[in-house]
Write a protein that holds these residues in place. Structure first.
Motif, short mmCIF file in Angstrom:
data_model
loop_
_atom_site.label_atom_id
_atom_site.label_comp_id
_atom_site.label_asym_id
_atom_site.label_seq_id
_atom_site.Cartn_x
_atom_site.Cartn_y
_atom_site.Cartn_z
N GLN A 94 0.86 -1.17 0.00
CA GLN A 94 0.00 0.00 0.00
C GLN A 94 0.89 1.22 0.00
O GLN A 94 1.55 1.54 1.00
CB GLN A 94 -0.91 0.02 1.22
N ILE A 95 0.95 1.92 -1.12
CA ILE A 95 1.86 3.07 -1.24
C ILE A 95 1.09 4.36 -1.51
O ILE A 95 1.70 5.39 -1.77
CB ILE A 95 2.91 2.84 -2.34
N ARG A 96 -0.24 4.30 -1.46
CA ARG A 96 -1.04 5.51 -1.68
C ARG A 96 -2.09 5.64 -0.57
O ARG A 96 -2.67 4.64 -0.13
CB ARG A 96 -1.75 5.46 -3.04
N LEU A 97 -2.31 6.86 -0.14
CA LEU A 97 -3.38 7.11 0.82
C LEU A 97 -4.71 6.75 0.19
O LEU A 97 -4.90 6.84 -1.02
CB LEU A 97 -3.40 8.59 1.23
N SER A 98 -5.67 6.35 1.02
CA SER A 98 -7.01 6.12 0.51
C SER A 98 -7.63 7.46 0.13
O SER A 98 -7.19 8.53 0.60
CB SER A 98 -7.87 5.44 1.58
N VAL A 99 -8.63 7.43 -0.73
CA VAL A 99 -9.30 8.67 -1.15
C VAL A 99 -9.91 9.36 0.06
O VAL A 99 -9.93 10.60 0.16
CB VAL A 99 -10.36 8.38 -2.23
N GLU A 100 -10.42 8.57 1.01
CA GLU A 100 -11.02 9.14 2.22
C GLU A 100 -9.97 9.91 3.03
O GLU A 100 -10.24 11.02 3.52
CB GLU A 100 -11.63 8.04 3.09
N GLU A 101 -8.77 9.35 3.15
CA GLU A 101 -7.69 10.03 3.87
C GLU A 101 -7.28 11.31 3.15
O GLU A 101 -7.00 12.34 3.78
CB GLU A 101 -6.49 9.11 4.02
N LYS A 102 -7.23 11.25 1.82
CA LYS A 102 -6.85 12.43 1.05
C LYS A 102 -7.88 13.55 1.22
O LYS A 102 -7.51 14.73 1.41
CB LYS A 102 -6.72 12.07 -0.43
N ALA A 103 -9.15 13.19 1.16
CA ALA A 103 -10.20 14.20 1.33
C ALA A 103 -10.15 14.82 2.72
O ALA A 103 -10.23 16.05 2.88
CB ALA A 103 -11.57 13.57 1.08
N LYS A 104 -9.98 13.98 3.75
CA LYS A 104 -9.92 14.49 5.12
C LYS A 104 -8.68 15.37 5.30
O LYS A 104 -8.73 16.39 6.04
CB LYS A 104 -9.88 13.32 6.09
N THR A 105 -7.60 15.02 4.65
CA THR A 105 -6.37 15.82 4.75
C THR A 105 -6.58 17.21 4.17
O THR A 105 -6.19 18.21 4.78
CB THR A 105 -5.21 15.11 4.03
N VAL A 106 -7.21 17.29 3.00
CA VAL A 106 -7.44 18.60 2.37
C VAL A 106 -8.33 19.47 3.26
O VAL A 106 -8.00 20.63 3.54
CB VAL A 106 -8.09 18.43 0.98
N ILE A 107 -9.44 18.92 3.72
CA ILE A 107 -10.37 19.70 4.54
C ILE A 107 -9.74 20.09 5.87
O ILE A 107 -10.01 21.17 6.42
CB ILE A 107 -11.67 18.92 4.78
N SER A 108 -8.87 19.25 6.42
CA SER A 108 -8.23 19.53 7.70
C SER A 108 -7.14 20.59 7.58
O SER A 108 -7.00 21.45 8.44
CB SER A 108 -7.64 18.25 8.29
#
Length: 397
Positions: A94-108
Protein backbone atom coordinates in the motif's frame (compact mmCIF):
# COMPACT_ATOMS: atom_id res chain seq x y z
CA UNK A 1 40.21 5.27 -2.46
CA UNK A 2 39.40 2.06 -0.60
CA UNK A 3 35.92 1.31 0.69
CA UNK A 4 36.91 1.83 4.34
CA UNK A 5 38.40 5.22 3.48
CA UNK A 6 35.20 6.25 1.66
CA UNK A 7 33.11 5.37 4.69
CA UNK A 8 35.50 7.21 6.99
CA UNK A 9 35.36 10.33 4.81
CA UNK A 10 31.57 10.35 5.07
CA UNK A 11 31.71 10.08 8.86
CA UNK A 12 34.29 12.85 9.16
CA UNK A 13 32.54 15.19 6.70
CA UNK A 14 29.16 15.08 8.46
CA UNK A 15 28.42 16.42 11.95
CA UNK A 16 28.31 13.57 14.46
CA UNK A 17 24.85 14.54 15.69
CA UNK A 18 23.47 14.65 12.15
CA UNK A 19 23.89 10.99 11.18
CA UNK A 20 22.31 8.00 12.85
CA UNK A 21 23.76 4.90 11.18
CA UNK A 22 21.24 2.14 10.69
CA UNK A 23 21.47 -1.37 9.29
CA UNK A 24 18.20 -0.65 7.49
CA UNK A 25 19.35 2.39 5.55
CA UNK A 26 19.76 1.32 1.95
CA UNK A 27 22.99 3.08 1.11
CA UNK A 28 24.96 2.43 4.27
CA UNK A 29 23.83 -1.17 4.59
CA UNK A 30 25.00 -1.93 1.05
CA UNK A 31 28.41 -0.46 1.86
CA UNK A 32 28.75 -2.52 5.04
CA UNK A 33 27.86 -5.67 3.13
CA UNK A 34 30.84 -5.11 0.84
CA UNK A 35 29.14 -4.89 -2.52
CA UNK A 36 30.89 -4.17 -5.75
CA UNK A 37 31.19 -0.39 -5.77
CA UNK A 38 34.39 0.82 -4.18
CA UNK A 39 33.56 4.51 -4.26
CA UNK A 40 30.13 5.96 -3.63
CA UNK A 41 28.51 9.33 -3.69
CA UNK A 42 28.10 10.44 -0.03
CA UNK A 43 24.47 10.27 1.10
CA UNK A 44 22.67 13.49 0.15
CA UNK A 45 20.95 13.55 3.52
CA UNK A 46 22.68 13.39 6.85
CA UNK A 47 19.76 11.92 8.77
CA UNK A 48 19.06 8.21 8.33
CA UNK A 49 16.32 7.06 10.70
CA UNK A 50 16.58 3.69 12.44
CA UNK A 51 13.58 1.59 11.46
CA UNK A 52 15.06 -1.75 12.59
CA UNK A 53 13.95 -3.48 9.41
CA UNK A 54 14.68 -7.20 9.10
CA UNK A 55 17.65 -7.94 6.89
CA UNK A 56 15.63 -10.36 4.75
CA UNK A 57 12.98 -7.82 3.75
CA UNK A 58 11.12 -9.09 0.70
CA UNK A 59 11.93 -7.13 -2.42
CA UNK A 60 8.88 -5.42 -3.83
CA UNK A 61 7.91 -5.33 -7.51
CA UNK A 62 9.12 -2.14 -9.13
CA UNK A 63 5.90 -1.52 -11.05
CA UNK A 64 2.61 -2.57 -9.50
CA UNK A 65 -0.31 -3.09 -11.85
CA UNK A 66 -2.63 -0.12 -12.27
CA UNK A 67 -4.88 1.33 -14.93
CA UNK A 68 -3.98 4.87 -16.02
CA UNK A 69 -6.21 7.36 -14.25
CA UNK A 70 -7.64 10.32 -16.12
CA UNK A 71 -10.29 12.25 -14.17
CA UNK A 72 -12.97 9.83 -13.04
CA UNK A 73 -13.38 7.04 -10.54
CA UNK A 74 -9.94 6.03 -9.42
CA UNK A 75 -9.05 3.27 -7.03
CA UNK A 76 -6.11 3.51 -4.69
CA UNK A 77 -3.79 0.64 -3.97
CA UNK A 78 -5.37 -1.87 -1.59
CA UNK A 79 -3.85 -2.62 1.80
CA UNK A 80 -1.13 -5.28 1.74
CA UNK A 81 -2.84 -8.60 1.10
CA UNK A 82 -1.96 -12.02 -0.21
CA UNK A 83 -5.41 -12.65 -1.64
CA UNK A 84 -4.48 -11.46 -5.14
CA UNK A 85 -1.02 -12.99 -5.29
CA UNK A 86 0.38 -16.44 -5.87
CA UNK A 87 2.43 -18.16 -3.11
CA UNK A 88 5.64 -17.16 -4.91
CA UNK A 89 4.71 -13.48 -5.27
CA UNK A 90 4.95 -10.80 -2.54
CA UNK A 91 1.79 -8.81 -1.77
CA UNK A 92 1.38 -5.49 -3.54
CA UNK A 93 2.32 -2.82 -0.98
CA UNK A 94 0.00 0.00 0.00
CA UNK A 95 1.86 3.07 -1.24
CA UNK A 96 -1.04 5.51 -1.68
CA UNK A 97 -3.38 7.11 0.82
CA UNK A 98 -7.01 6.12 0.51
CA UNK A 99 -9.30 8.67 -1.15
CA UNK A 100 -11.02 9.14 2.22
CA UNK A 101 -7.69 10.03 3.87
CA UNK A 102 -6.85 12.43 1.05
CA UNK A 103 -10.20 14.20 1.33
CA UNK A 104 -9.92 14.49 5.12
CA UNK A 105 -6.37 15.82 4.75
CA UNK A 106 -7.44 18.60 2.37
CA UNK A 107 -10.37 19.70 4.54
CA UNK A 108 -8.23 19.53 7.70
CA UNK A 109 -5.23 21.43 6.35
CA UNK A 110 -7.27 24.17 4.70
CA UNK A 111 -8.85 26.70 7.06
CA UNK A 112 -10.70 28.74 4.44
CA UNK A 113 -12.56 28.11 1.23
CA UNK A 114 -15.46 29.09 -0.99
CA UNK A 115 -18.99 28.67 0.36
CA UNK A 116 -21.55 28.29 -2.39
CA UNK A 117 -25.14 29.17 -1.46
CA UNK A 118 -28.29 29.76 -3.51
CA UNK A 119 -28.86 33.44 -4.21
CA UNK A 120 -32.09 35.19 -3.19
CA UNK A 121 -31.13 38.48 -4.81
CA UNK A 122 -33.52 39.93 -7.38
CA UNK A 123 -32.34 39.24 -10.88
CA UNK A 124 -30.15 36.26 -9.89
CA UNK A 125 -32.63 34.41 -7.71
CA UNK A 126 -31.69 30.73 -7.60
CA UNK A 127 -28.20 31.26 -9.02
CA UNK A 128 -25.11 29.89 -7.25
CA UNK A 129 -23.47 32.52 -5.04
CA UNK A 130 -19.87 32.05 -3.87
CA UNK A 131 -18.37 33.64 -0.76
CA UNK A 132 -14.92 33.39 0.80
CA UNK A 133 -15.23 31.98 4.33
CA UNK A 134 -13.02 30.77 7.16
CA UNK A 135 -13.73 27.57 9.07
CA UNK A 136 -12.45 24.96 11.49
CA UNK A 137 -13.50 21.34 11.96
CA UNK A 138 -15.28 19.91 14.96
CA UNK A 139 -14.38 16.48 16.34
CA UNK A 140 -16.70 14.83 13.81
CA UNK A 141 -15.04 16.44 10.80
CA UNK A 142 -17.93 18.88 10.27
CA UNK A 143 -16.89 22.39 9.12
CA UNK A 144 -17.72 25.14 11.65
CA UNK A 145 -18.13 28.69 10.33
CA UNK A 146 -18.43 32.00 12.21
CA UNK A 147 -20.83 34.13 10.15
CA UNK A 148 -22.33 37.60 10.33
CA UNK A 149 -26.12 37.64 10.19
CA UNK A 150 -25.95 40.40 7.54
CA UNK A 151 -23.57 38.59 5.20
CA UNK A 152 -25.09 37.68 1.86
CA UNK A 153 -24.37 33.97 2.27
CA UNK A 154 -25.97 34.00 5.74
CA UNK A 155 -29.10 35.66 4.32
CA UNK A 156 -29.21 33.08 1.53
CA UNK A 157 -29.04 30.26 4.08
CA UNK A 158 -31.71 31.83 6.28
CA UNK A 159 -34.11 32.11 3.35
CA UNK A 160 -33.89 28.34 2.75
CA UNK A 161 -32.99 26.59 6.05
CA UNK A 162 -33.37 23.14 4.51
CA UNK A 163 -31.33 23.95 1.42
CA UNK A 164 -27.91 22.63 0.53
CA UNK A 165 -24.60 24.48 0.48
CA UNK A 166 -21.16 23.46 -0.78
CA UNK A 167 -17.85 24.30 0.86
CA UNK A 168 -14.93 24.08 -1.57
CA UNK A 169 -11.37 23.94 -0.20
CA UNK A 170 -8.10 23.66 -2.13
CA UNK A 171 -4.53 23.20 -0.99
CA UNK A 172 -2.01 25.93 -1.77
CA UNK A 173 -2.40 29.64 -2.27
CA UNK A 174 -0.82 32.63 -3.92
CA UNK A 175 2.88 32.27 -4.75
CA UNK A 176 5.20 33.61 -2.08
CA UNK A 177 8.30 35.51 -3.12
CA UNK A 178 11.58 34.03 -1.95
CA UNK A 179 14.61 35.87 -0.66
CA UNK A 180 15.83 36.34 -4.22
CA UNK A 181 12.48 37.76 -5.32
CA UNK A 182 11.42 34.65 -7.22
CA UNK A 183 8.18 32.80 -6.57
CA UNK A 184 8.31 29.52 -4.67
CA UNK A 185 7.87 26.12 -6.33
CA UNK A 186 4.75 24.89 -4.55
CA UNK A 187 2.16 23.17 -6.75
CA UNK A 188 -0.72 25.56 -7.44
CA UNK A 189 -3.93 25.96 -9.38
CA UNK A 190 -5.24 22.75 -10.87
CA UNK A 191 -2.09 20.87 -9.86
CA UNK A 192 -3.19 20.64 -6.22
CA UNK A 193 -5.76 18.50 -4.42
CA UNK A 194 -9.19 19.94 -3.59
CA UNK A 195 -12.35 18.80 -1.93
CA UNK A 196 -16.01 19.83 -1.99
CA UNK A 197 -18.27 19.17 1.00
CA UNK A 198 -21.99 19.48 0.25
CA UNK A 199 -24.54 19.41 3.03
CA UNK A 200 -27.06 21.23 5.18
CA UNK A 201 -26.29 24.14 7.49
CA UNK A 202 -27.48 24.58 11.06
CA UNK A 203 -26.95 27.39 13.50
CA UNK A 204 -25.26 26.14 16.67
CA UNK A 205 -27.93 27.13 19.19
CA UNK A 206 -27.78 23.88 21.13
CA UNK A 207 -24.65 21.86 21.72
CA UNK A 208 -24.49 18.16 21.04
CA UNK A 209 -23.90 15.70 23.84
CA UNK A 210 -20.35 16.01 25.13
CA UNK A 211 -19.69 19.10 23.00
CA UNK A 212 -18.14 22.20 24.55
CA UNK A 213 -18.73 25.60 22.93
CA UNK A 214 -15.61 26.84 24.69
CA UNK A 215 -13.51 24.33 22.74
CA UNK A 216 -15.07 25.45 19.46
CA UNK A 217 -14.43 29.11 20.34
CA UNK A 218 -10.83 28.41 21.33
CA UNK A 219 -10.16 26.30 18.22
CA UNK A 220 -11.58 29.03 16.00
CA UNK A 221 -9.71 31.91 17.69
CA UNK A 222 -6.39 30.04 17.52
CA UNK A 223 -6.85 29.38 13.81
CA UNK A 224 -8.34 32.80 12.96
CA UNK A 225 -6.93 35.50 15.21
CA UNK A 226 -9.55 38.13 14.31
CA UNK A 227 -12.32 35.97 15.76
CA UNK A 228 -11.79 37.19 19.34
CA UNK A 229 -12.93 40.64 18.27
CA UNK A 230 -16.27 39.53 16.82
CA UNK A 231 -17.37 36.19 18.26
CA UNK A 232 -19.09 37.82 21.27
CA UNK A 233 -21.10 40.19 19.08
CA UNK A 234 -24.83 39.34 18.83
CA UNK A 235 -24.51 39.76 15.05
CA UNK A 236 -22.17 36.77 14.78
CA UNK A 237 -22.93 33.11 15.37
CA UNK A 238 -21.37 29.72 14.73
CA UNK A 239 -22.85 27.49 12.01
CA UNK A 240 -22.16 23.84 11.28
CA UNK A 241 -22.20 22.12 7.89
CA UNK A 242 -23.53 18.54 8.03
CA UNK A 243 -21.92 16.74 5.07
CA UNK A 244 -24.22 14.80 2.76
CA UNK A 245 -21.79 14.35 -0.14
CA UNK A 246 -18.00 14.69 -0.33
CA UNK A 247 -16.13 14.97 -3.63
CA UNK A 248 -12.33 14.77 -3.92
CA UNK A 249 -10.11 15.75 -6.87
CA UNK A 250 -6.45 14.80 -6.66
CA UNK A 251 -5.18 17.26 -9.27
CA UNK A 252 -5.34 18.10 -12.95
CA UNK A 253 -5.85 14.92 -14.98
CA UNK A 254 -5.11 12.61 -12.05
CA UNK A 255 -8.10 11.34 -10.07
CA UNK A 256 -11.56 12.32 -8.86
CA UNK A 257 -14.06 10.41 -6.76
CA UNK A 258 -17.13 10.69 -4.53
CA UNK A 259 -16.23 9.81 -0.95
CA UNK A 260 -18.76 8.07 1.35
CA UNK A 261 -19.55 10.47 4.19
CA UNK A 262 -19.11 7.92 6.97
CA UNK A 263 -15.71 6.91 5.64
CA UNK A 264 -14.76 10.58 5.40
CA UNK A 265 -15.73 11.06 9.06
CA UNK A 266 -13.69 8.07 10.21
CA UNK A 267 -10.61 8.96 8.15
CA UNK A 268 -7.56 10.63 9.70
CA UNK A 269 -5.52 13.31 7.98
CA UNK A 270 -2.01 12.44 6.85
CA UNK A 271 0.69 12.93 9.47
CA UNK A 272 2.78 15.07 7.07
CA UNK A 273 -0.16 17.22 6.00
CA UNK A 274 1.08 20.47 7.54
CA UNK A 275 4.65 20.18 6.23
CA UNK A 276 4.16 18.44 2.88
CA UNK A 277 3.95 21.63 0.80
CA UNK A 278 7.23 22.98 2.21
CA UNK A 279 8.99 19.67 1.52
CA UNK A 280 7.68 19.62 -2.06
CA UNK A 281 8.89 23.20 -2.59
CA UNK A 282 12.40 22.34 -1.40
CA UNK A 283 12.58 19.17 -3.50
CA UNK A 284 11.57 21.00 -6.68
CA UNK A 285 13.84 23.95 -5.95
CA UNK A 286 16.99 22.21 -4.73
CA UNK A 287 16.96 18.71 -6.23
CA UNK A 288 16.33 19.14 -9.95
CA UNK A 289 19.30 16.95 -10.89
CA UNK A 290 18.25 14.21 -8.47
CA UNK A 291 14.70 14.26 -9.86
CA UNK A 292 16.02 13.95 -13.43
CA UNK A 293 18.16 10.97 -12.42
CA UNK A 294 15.15 9.39 -10.73
CA UNK A 295 13.00 9.83 -13.84
CA UNK A 296 15.68 8.40 -16.12
CA UNK A 297 16.99 5.47 -14.10
CA UNK A 298 14.15 4.43 -11.78
CA UNK A 299 11.04 5.46 -13.74
CA UNK A 300 12.58 4.47 -17.10
CA UNK A 301 11.29 7.60 -18.83
CA UNK A 302 12.32 7.64 -22.47
CA UNK A 303 12.96 10.64 -24.69
CA UNK A 304 14.14 14.11 -23.85
CA UNK A 305 13.01 15.05 -20.36
CA UNK A 306 11.62 18.58 -20.28
CA UNK A 307 10.63 18.77 -16.62
CA UNK A 308 10.33 16.61 -13.51
CA UNK A 309 8.26 17.86 -10.59
CA UNK A 310 7.16 16.46 -7.24
CA UNK A 311 3.44 17.22 -6.97
CA UNK A 312 2.61 15.62 -3.64
CA UNK A 313 4.16 13.88 -0.67
CA UNK A 314 2.66 11.97 2.25
CA UNK A 315 3.62 9.30 4.76
CA UNK A 316 3.44 6.50 2.15
CA UNK A 317 5.39 8.08 -0.71
CA UNK A 318 5.52 10.88 -3.27
CA UNK A 319 3.92 11.70 -6.61
CA UNK A 320 6.17 12.75 -9.49
CA UNK A 321 5.10 14.30 -12.79
CA UNK A 322 7.45 13.79 -15.73
CA UNK A 323 7.12 15.78 -18.95
CA UNK A 324 9.02 14.46 -21.97
CA UNK A 325 9.23 15.56 -25.59
CA UNK A 326 7.26 13.30 -27.90
CA UNK A 327 8.07 12.07 -31.39
CA UNK A 328 5.90 14.71 -33.03
CA UNK A 329 7.25 18.23 -33.23
CA UNK A 330 6.34 20.34 -30.19
CA UNK A 331 4.42 17.42 -28.66
CA UNK A 332 4.87 17.03 -24.91
CA UNK A 333 3.93 13.88 -23.01
CA UNK A 334 3.18 14.06 -19.30
CA UNK A 335 3.11 10.97 -17.09
CA UNK A 336 2.36 10.64 -13.38
CA UNK A 337 4.22 8.21 -11.13
CA UNK A 338 3.86 7.17 -7.52
CA UNK A 339 7.11 6.29 -5.75
CA UNK A 340 6.34 4.52 -2.50
CA UNK A 341 8.42 4.51 0.64
CA UNK A 342 9.52 1.08 1.75
CA UNK A 343 7.78 1.71 5.06
CA UNK A 344 5.37 4.45 6.20
CA UNK A 345 7.18 7.43 7.74
CA UNK A 346 6.30 8.98 11.07
CA UNK A 347 7.98 12.39 10.85
CA UNK A 348 9.35 15.01 8.48
CA UNK A 349 12.91 13.81 9.03
CA UNK A 350 11.90 10.24 8.22
CA UNK A 351 10.27 11.47 4.98
CA UNK A 352 13.40 13.41 3.98
CA UNK A 353 15.52 10.34 4.63
CA UNK A 354 13.32 8.08 2.50
CA UNK A 355 13.20 10.56 -0.38
CA UNK A 356 16.94 11.02 -0.39
CA UNK A 357 17.50 7.26 -0.31
CA UNK A 358 15.56 7.16 -3.58
CA UNK A 359 17.82 9.86 -5.01
CA UNK A 360 20.92 7.98 -3.82
CA UNK A 361 19.87 4.76 -5.53
CA UNK A 362 18.97 6.59 -8.75
CA UNK A 363 22.48 8.05 -8.78
CA UNK A 364 24.06 4.66 -8.11
CA UNK A 365 22.10 3.00 -10.90
CA UNK A 366 22.92 5.81 -13.30
CA UNK A 367 26.61 5.42 -12.54
CA UNK A 368 26.65 1.69 -13.11
CA UNK A 369 26.91 0.47 -9.54
CA UNK A 370 25.30 -2.79 -8.48
CA UNK A 371 24.80 -4.63 -5.20
CA UNK A 372 25.46 -8.06 -6.63
CA UNK A 373 25.61 -10.12 -9.78
CA UNK A 374 21.86 -10.81 -10.03
CA UNK A 375 19.56 -8.51 -11.99
CA UNK A 376 17.28 -7.98 -8.99
CA UNK A 377 20.22 -6.61 -7.01
CA UNK A 378 20.38 -3.39 -9.00
CA UNK A 379 19.97 -0.16 -6.99
CA UNK A 380 16.33 0.91 -6.75
CA UNK A 381 14.97 -2.46 -7.81
CA UNK A 382 12.94 -2.94 -4.63
CA UNK A 383 11.48 0.58 -4.53
CA UNK A 384 7.69 0.22 -5.10
CA UNK A 385 6.69 2.34 -8.11
CA UNK A 386 3.25 2.80 -9.66
CA UNK A 387 2.44 4.55 -12.93
CA UNK A 388 -0.84 6.29 -12.14
CA UNK A 389 -1.40 8.23 -15.38
CA UNK A 390 0.06 7.76 -18.85
CA UNK A 391 0.26 10.79 -21.17
CA UNK A 392 -2.83 12.15 -19.44
CA UNK A 393 -1.75 15.72 -19.99
CA UNK A 394 -0.32 15.58 -23.49
CA UNK A 395 -0.06 19.11 -24.83
CA UNK A 396 1.61 21.31 -27.38
CA UNK A 397 4.08 23.93 -26.40
Amino acid sequence: MHLSQAILSIIIAAPAAAIAFSPSSSTLSRINQGHSSSLRRPPVCGIISNYNLPTDTTRLPQFATAEPIVNGDASTSPPPSKENTTPDEPPIPQIRLSVEEKAKTVISVCTSGTLCTTSTQDGIDGAPFGSFVDYVLDDGGNPILLMNEMSMHTLNIASDPNGMVTLFAQLGGKPKAGDDGSADDAPRGQDVSRCSVTGTVEKIDHLEEGEDLGIIRMRYSITHVYADQVMDSPRFAFYRIRPVKVYFVGGFGVSAKWVPVEEYRDAVKDILAEEATDIVVKLNRDHGEDLSLTATHLLDCCGDIEMVRVTNLDRLGMDIRVTTRGKRKNKLNTDEFRIGFRIPVMSVEDAKSEVLKVFQEAWEKGNGYSWGEEEDEMPGNDIPILKIAADALGSRK
